[in-house]
Design a protein around this motif. Structure first.
Motif, PDB file in Angstrom:
ATOM      1  N   SER A 251       0.843  -1.216   0.088  1.00  0.00           N
ATOM      2  CA  SER A 251      -0.030  -0.020  -0.021  1.00  0.00           C
ATOM      3  C   SER A 251       0.994   1.088  -0.059  1.00  0.00           C
ATOM      4  N   ALA A 252       1.904   1.160   0.835  1.00  0.00           N
ATOM      5  CA  ALA A 252       2.840   2.390   0.678  1.00  0.00           C
ATOM      6  C   ALA A 252       3.504   2.655  -0.523  1.00  0.00           C
ATOM      7  N   LEU A 253       3.940   1.579  -1.137  1.00  0.00           N
ATOM      8  CA  LEU A 253       4.504   1.481  -2.443  1.00  0.00           C
ATOM      9  C   LEU A 253       3.603   2.178  -3.502  1.00  0.00           C
ATOM     10  N   GLU A 254       2.505   1.685  -3.311  1.00  0.00           N
ATOM     11  CA  GLU A 254       1.464   2.243  -4.344  1.00  0.00           C
ATOM     12  C   GLU A 254       1.316   3.579  -4.423  1.00  0.00           C
ATOM     13  N   ALA A 255       1.330   4.211  -3.118  1.00  0.00           N
ATOM     14  CA  ALA A 255       0.990   5.694  -2.977  1.00  0.00           C
ATOM     15  C   ALA A 255       2.012   6.340  -3.024  1.00  0.00           C
ATOM     16  N   ALA A 256       3.332   5.783  -3.240  1.00  0.00           N
ATOM     17  CA  ALA A 256       4.766   6.446  -3.498  1.00  0.00           C
ATOM     18  C   ALA A 256       4.598   7.287  -4.815  1.00  0.00           C
ATOM     19  N   GLU A 257       4.468   8.851  -4.716  1.00  0.00           N
ATOM     20  CA  GLU A 257       4.654   9.454  -5.920  1.00  0.00           C
ATOM     21  C   GLU A 257       6.071   9.539  -6.933  1.00  0.00           C
ATOM     22  N   THR A 258       6.994   9.448  -6.016  1.00  0.00           N
ATOM     23  CA  THR A 258       8.198   9.645  -6.661  1.00  0.00           C
ATOM     24  C   THR A 258       8.756   8.534  -7.255  1.00  0.00           C
ATOM     25  N   LEU A 259       8.286   7.219  -7.046  1.00  0.00           N
ATOM     26  CA  LEU A 259       8.964   5.943  -7.221  1.00  0.00           C
ATOM     27  C   LEU A 259       9.080   5.946  -8.873  1.00  0.00           C
ATOM     28  N   GLU A 260      10.176   5.500  -9.376  1.00  0.00           N
ATOM     29  CA  GLU A 260      10.407   5.408 -10.754  1.00  0.00           C
ATOM     30  C   GLU A 260      11.029   3.810 -11.194  1.00  0.00           C
ATOM     31  N   TRP A 261      11.666   3.072 -10.032  1.00  0.00           N
ATOM     32  CA  TRP A 261      12.295   1.978 -10.544  1.00  0.00           C
ATOM     33  C   TRP A 261      12.231   0.867  -9.364  1.00  0.00           C
ATOM     34  N   ILE A 262      12.125  -0.165  -9.862  1.00  0.00           N
ATOM     35  CA  ILE A 262      12.373  -1.472  -8.853  1.00  0.00           C
ATOM     36  C   ILE A 262      13.238  -2.413  -9.221  1.00  0.00           C
ATOM     37  N   GLY A 263      13.951  -2.783  -8.355  1.00  0.00           N
ATOM     38  CA  GLY A 263      14.678  -4.038  -8.724  1.00  0.00           C
ATOM     39  C   GLY A 263      14.475  -5.071  -7.931  1.00  0.00           C
ATOM     40  N   TYR A 264      14.101  -6.219  -8.362  1.00  0.00           N
ATOM     41  CA  TYR A 264      13.836  -7.485  -7.377  1.00  0.00           C
ATOM     42  C   TYR A 264      14.978  -8.682  -7.763  1.00  0.00           C
ATOM     43  N   LEU A 265      15.579  -9.120  -6.615  1.00  0.00           N
ATOM     44  CA  LEU A 265      16.597 -10.076  -6.680  1.00  0.00           C
ATOM     45  C   LEU A 265      15.923 -11.627  -6.737  1.00  0.00           C
ATOM     46  N   SER A 266      16.131 -12.281  -7.779  1.00  0.00           N
ATOM     47  CA  SER A 266      15.424 -13.473  -7.738  1.00  0.00           C
ATOM     48  C   SER A 266      16.498 -14.492  -8.028  1.00  0.00           C
ATOM     49  N   THR A 267      16.406 -15.416  -8.636  1.00  0.00           N
ATOM     50  CA  THR A 267      17.295 -16.769  -8.786  1.00  0.00           C
ATOM     51  C   THR A 267      17.283 -17.535  -9.930  1.00  0.00           C
ATOM     52  N   ILE A 268      18.208 -17.977 -10.497  1.00  0.00           N
ATOM     53  CA  ILE A 268      18.220 -18.692 -11.796  1.00  0.00           C
ATOM     54  C   ILE A 268      17.576 -20.110 -11.527  1.00  0.00           C
ATOM     55  N   GLY A 269      17.216 -20.375 -10.312  1.00  0.00           N
ATOM     56  CA  GLY A 269      16.418 -21.736  -9.935  1.00  0.00           C
ATOM     57  C   GLY A 269      15.191 -21.741 -10.432  1.00  0.00           C
ATOM     58  N   VAL A 270      14.661 -20.692 -10.728  1.00  0.00           N
ATOM     59  CA  VAL A 270      13.290 -20.789 -11.423  1.00  0.00           C
ATOM     60  C   VAL A 270      13.129 -21.508 -12.861  1.00  0.00           C
ATOM     61  N   TYR A 271      14.315 -21.652 -13.420  1.00  0.00           N
ATOM     62  CA  TYR A 271      14.643 -22.489 -14.745  1.00  0.00           C
ATOM     63  C   TYR A 271      14.243 -23.956 -14.384  1.00  0.00           C
ATOM     64  N   GLY A 272      14.575 -24.662 -13.349  1.00  0.00           N
ATOM     65  CA  GLY A 272      14.374 -25.855 -13.119  1.00  0.00           C
ATOM     66  C   GLY A 272      15.719 -26.516 -13.848  1.00  0.00           C
ATOM     67  N   ASP A 273      15.244 -27.869 -14.057  1.00  0.00           N
ATOM     68  CA  ASP A 273      16.422 -28.632 -14.594  1.00  0.00           C
ATOM     69  C   ASP A 273      16.432 -28.432 -16.047  1.00  0.00           C
ATOM     70  N   ALA A 274      17.609 -28.356 -16.826  1.00  0.00           N
ATOM     71  CA  ALA A 274      17.576 -28.401 -18.529  1.00  0.00           C
ATOM     72  C   ALA A 274      18.378 -29.683 -18.839  1.00  0.00           C
ATOM     73  N   GLY A 275      18.705 -30.546 -17.906  1.00  0.00           N
ATOM     74  CA  GLY A 275      19.649 -31.619 -18.480  1.00  0.00           C
ATOM     75  C   GLY A 275      20.924 -31.194 -18.919  1.00  0.00           C
ATOM     76  N   GLY A 276      21.569 -30.023 -18.367  1.00  0.00           N
ATOM     77  CA  GLY A 276      22.889 -29.661 -18.669  1.00  0.00           C
ATOM     78  C   GLY A 276      22.827 -28.712 -19.750  1.00  0.00           C
ATOM     79  N   GLY A 277      21.571 -28.476 -20.513  1.00  0.00           N
ATOM     80  CA  GLY A 277      21.651 -27.628 -21.786  1.00  0.00           C
ATOM     81  C   GLY A 277      21.325 -26.190 -21.481  1.00  0.00           C
TER      82      GLY A 277
END
Length: 297
Positions: free
Chosen positions: A93-119
Motif C-alpha cells: 500500500s505504501a509503495l502504491e502511494a509513493a509518488e516519486t517512485l521510478e524503479w524497482i529491482g527484484y533479486l530472484s534466482t536462476i533456480g526458477v528455470y528448473g532442470d535443463a539436463g545440462g542444456g
C-alpha cells in the motif's frame, strides 16, 4: 531518471548482496533506508551507516512509510515465504502511494528455470520450477512485474546464479577445513561474484528499459569440484578427495540444488545492460579472493 544526487533508495531485506551494492554504489543516493527482520539485524545496518528499519512483512513503521513515500528507487532482496512476497504484503500500500517512485529491482534466482539436463537456458526460456521454493519465486516475479505495470514504473527482475565473494567462497571453506569435492558426473553450475551483482543492479538503474528479466551469471558454467580444486591449488593446499554425490551426506535443500543441471546464458546482461563482468569465470573470482585473504592474513 532522477539526478543521482536526488535519488532516494529503499532496500527490503538488506543482506549480503544488497549490502555489497551499498558499499560500491551507495554514493549515488542522497539517502538509503534498509530493512531487516530483526532488531539485531537492523542494528548491524545502522553500524554500516544506514537508516535501518525492522520489517517482518506484516506492516510498515511510520519511519519506513515516510522513507517509501519519497523513494525514487526500491531494491527488493527479501525472499518470498508461504504467504507470498513479504514486501508486497507488508509495504504494498505504501509503495502504491509513493509518488516519486521510478524503479524497482527484484533479486530472484536462476533456480526458477528448473532442470535443463545440462542444456542452455536464457531469459526467453519459460520458468519450470521443481519445488515450492521455486514456485514462490516465479509468483513473486510475476507480482512485481504486474505491480510495475500497474504503477507505471520500471520493474527489473535479476535472476542470480550461485553467489560467492568475500567471506562466502571455497577459499573460506578450505581454510576452515570444511570444503568438500562433491562429484556428480555431468553436473555444472553458474556462479556470480557479489561485486558483479552490484554492477548489474547499478546498470539496471541506468538502463531501466532493459529486460524486464536479466540473468546475472558468469560466462562459464563449471563443475563444483573443479572450483574447489582450483581454489586449493591457488592456495597451495591439498585438494580434497572426491566424494560421490550418491553417498554424500547432504541436507534436503543442498541435495535439491543438484537436481537442477543447466547452463545459463548471460547475453542480455552483457549486450543490453552493457555490464563488463569483473569476474567472468570462477578463476578470476577465486584468484582475487585468494589474494585478498593473503593480504588480510
Amino acid at each position: 531518471m532522477t539526478e543521482a544526487n536526488a535519488r532516494r533508495l529503499v532496500i527490503f531485506g538488506c543482506g549480503y548482496s544488497a549490502r555489497r551494492f551499498v558499499g560500491l554504489f551507495g554514493s549515488r543516493f542522497a539517502t538509503i533506508d534498509a530493512t531487516s527482520r530483526s532488531a539485531d539485524g537492523a542494528a548491524a545496518l545502522v553500524a554500516d551507516g544506514l537508516m535501518a528499519h525492522v520489517f517482518d512483512g506484516t506492516q510498515t513503521s511510520p519511519a519506513l512509510a515516510a522513507a517509501i513515500a519519497t523513494a525514487t528507487h526500491v531494491l527488493v532482496s527479501a525472499a518470498p515465504g508461504e504467504a507470498g512476497d513479504p514486501t508486497l504484503r507488508g509495504a504494498g500500500s505504501a509503495l502504491e502511494a509513493a509518488e516519486t517512485l521510478e524503479w524497482i529491482g527484484y533479486l530472484s534466482t536462476i533456480g526458477v528455470y528448473g532442470d535443463a539436463g545440462g542444456g542452455w537456458v536464457s531469459e526467453d526460456t519459460p520458468p519450470a520450477p521443481e519445488n515450492e521454493r521455486g514456485l514462490r519465486r516465479v509468483e513473486a516475479e510475476s507480482d512485481w512485474l504486474a505491480f510495475g505495470r500497474r504503477k507505471g514504473v520500471s520493474a527489473q527482475i535479476f535472476r542470480l546464479a550461485g553467489i560467492y565473494g568475500p567471506g562466502r567462497s571455497a577459499v573460506e571453506n578450505l581454510r576452515a577445513g570444511t570444503a568438500r569435492r562433491l562429484v556428480k558426473p555431468g553436473q555444472v553450475f553458474n556462479r556470480i561474484h557479489v561485486d558483479d551483482i552490484a554492477a548489474a543492479v547499478a546498470a539496471g538503474m541506468e538502463r531501466p528499459d532493459v529486460g524486464p528479466v536479466i540473468n546475472v551469471t558468469d560466462d562459464e558454467p563449471a563443475a563444483p569440484q573443479d572450483v574447489v580444486a582450483y581454489a586449493a591449488e591457488s592456495m597451495g593446499l591439498p585438494t580434497p578427495p572426491d566424494i560421490p554425490f550418491e553417498t554424500a551426506e547432504l541436507s534436503p535443500m543442498a541435495r535439491s540444488f543438484y537436481s537442477s543441471n543447466k547452463r545459463v546464458a548471460n547475453t542480455r546482461l552483457r549486450r543490453e545492460l552493457d555490464v563488463a563482468l569483473g569476474y567472468p569465470t570462477y578463476r578470476e573470482g577465486i584468484a582475487a579472493l585468494v589474494r585478498g585473504s593473503v593480504e588480510e592474513g
